[in-house]
Design a protein around this motif. Sequence first.
Motif, PDB file in Angstrom:
ATOM      1  N   PHE A  62       3.280   1.335  -3.358  1.00  0.00           N
ATOM      2  CA  PHE A  62       2.236   0.394  -2.959  1.00  0.00           C
ATOM      3  C   PHE A  62       2.627  -0.260  -1.644  1.00  0.00           C
ATOM      4  N   ASP A  63       1.626  -0.853  -0.994  1.00  0.00           N
ATOM      5  CA  ASP A  63       1.903  -1.659   0.194  1.00  0.00           C
ATOM      6  C   ASP A  63       1.224  -3.015   0.060  1.00  0.00           C
ATOM      7  N   VAL A  64       1.766  -3.984   0.767  1.00  0.00           N
ATOM      8  CA  VAL A  64       1.201  -5.341   0.799  1.00  0.00           C
ATOM      9  C   VAL A  64       1.359  -5.891   2.208  1.00  0.00           C
ATOM     10  N   PHE A  65       0.543  -6.867   2.556  1.00  0.00           N
ATOM     11  CA  PHE A  65       0.722  -7.551   3.822  1.00  0.00           C
ATOM     12  C   PHE A  65       2.057  -8.290   3.828  1.00  0.00           C
ATOM     13  N   THR A  66       2.710  -8.326   4.985  1.00  0.00           N
ATOM     14  CA  THR A  66       3.913  -9.127   5.127  1.00  0.00           C
ATOM     15  C   THR A  66       3.523 -10.605   5.239  1.00  0.00           C
ATOM     16  N   THR A  67       4.464 -11.477   4.934  1.00  0.00           N
ATOM     17  CA  THR A  67       4.188 -12.914   5.049  1.00  0.00           C
ATOM     18  C   THR A  67       3.933 -13.311   6.499  1.00  0.00           C
ATOM     19  N   ASP A  68       4.611 -12.662   7.433  1.00  0.00           N
ATOM     20  CA  ASP A  68       4.388 -12.978   8.852  1.00  0.00           C
ATOM     21  C   ASP A  68       2.989 -12.559   9.294  1.00  0.00           C
ATOM     22  N   ILE A 107       1.798   6.375  -9.698  1.00  0.00           N
ATOM     23  CA  ILE A 107       0.695   5.422  -9.569  1.00  0.00           C
ATOM     24  C   ILE A 107       0.819   4.797  -8.188  1.00  0.00           C
ATOM     25  N   ILE A 108      -0.290   4.760  -7.441  1.00  0.00           N
ATOM     26  CA  ILE A 108      -0.260   4.328  -6.052  1.00  0.00           C
ATOM     27  C   ILE A 108      -1.333   3.266  -5.806  1.00  0.00           C
ATOM     28  N   SER A 109      -1.080   2.408  -4.835  1.00  0.00           N
ATOM     29  CA  SER A 109      -2.076   1.421  -4.424  1.00  0.00           C
ATOM     30  C   SER A 109      -1.760   0.990  -2.993  1.00  0.00           C
ATOM     31  N   PHE A 110      -2.668   1.309  -2.068  1.00  0.00           N
ATOM     32  CA  PHE A 110      -2.413   1.040  -0.652  1.00  0.00           C
ATOM     33  C   PHE A 110      -3.500   0.145  -0.055  1.00  0.00           C
ATOM     34  N   CYS A 111      -3.422  -0.021   1.247  1.00  0.00           N
ATOM     35  CA  CYS A 111      -4.374  -0.842   2.007  1.00  0.00           C
ATOM     36  C   CYS A 111      -4.373  -2.286   1.506  1.00  0.00           C
ATOM     37  N   ALA A 138      -7.363   0.767  -7.034  1.00  0.00           N
ATOM     38  CA  ALA A 138      -8.186   0.304  -5.914  1.00  0.00           C
ATOM     39  C   ALA A 138      -8.398   1.442  -4.921  1.00  0.00           C
ATOM     40  N   CYS A 139      -9.000   2.507  -5.408  1.00  0.00           N
ATOM     41  CA  CYS A 139      -9.167   3.722  -4.592  1.00  0.00           C
ATOM     42  C   CYS A 139     -10.214   3.571  -3.502  1.00  0.00           C
TER      43      CYS A 139
END
Length: 241
Positions: A136-142, A101-105, A41-42
């Motif tokens: 990778f990063d993801v939104f937190t549940t909060d 392998i990376i995936s951010f935002c 998801a570049c």
Amino acid sequence: MTYGIFARVYDELMDHSLFPKWKDYTMNYLPKKGSKILELACGNGELAILLKQAGYDIQGLDLSAEMLSIAKRKQEAAGLSFPLIQADMRDLSNFNLYDGIISFCDSLCYLPSPEDLIVVFNQVYDHLNEEGIFLFDVFTTDYIKKLDGYSYHDEIPGTTFIWDSYPGEHDHSIEHELSFFEELENGNYQRHREIHRERTYPMEFYIEELKKLGFRNIEISADFDEELADNNIRWFFKAQK
């Protein structure tokens, strides 16, 4: 959901100061120049360009042809050349092995189900070299909860848009309703509408599924190496094959 007309609006409104931070985060765990990296998801390609300029062997993958078109223009403007591939991150069968392998935002949050996320984790594991790194990063549940009721209206040349967010049908999910009013040559406006769905999970879920696949040395931080807290926007994960 792939980015359609939103691709241009996204590129105009994105906080571009985040891309150097994602670059620095990546370089912290993949310090060896020349390392072969695949970015899932570049998007508009800005992170891949920064990593290429820093000496990495980078490839970018995205499902959206519109985003890849923007990435290609940015790549050419920077005088660089590296592969930009339209593909689904759930199927990397035509890809090689990578050092990272990376995936951010929060891109993984666009996957519709936990099963899809696990498929991606499996694909990543299979396409990493031994000792390879997954970031990778993801939104937190909060933070997903805080997006309930979010509303944003703005315009860029030729386009006015409205962004409203409301809870999705699953726990820890959000739906973004995007309406675009595009100015035509005759002065009238044409309306376009897109629905973008995002979904996250408790931190323990990510850790458990990574471990099941054999990932080790898992490290979690938040918002570019900040300490974990209740007000974090994104969790950042590092996992090693």
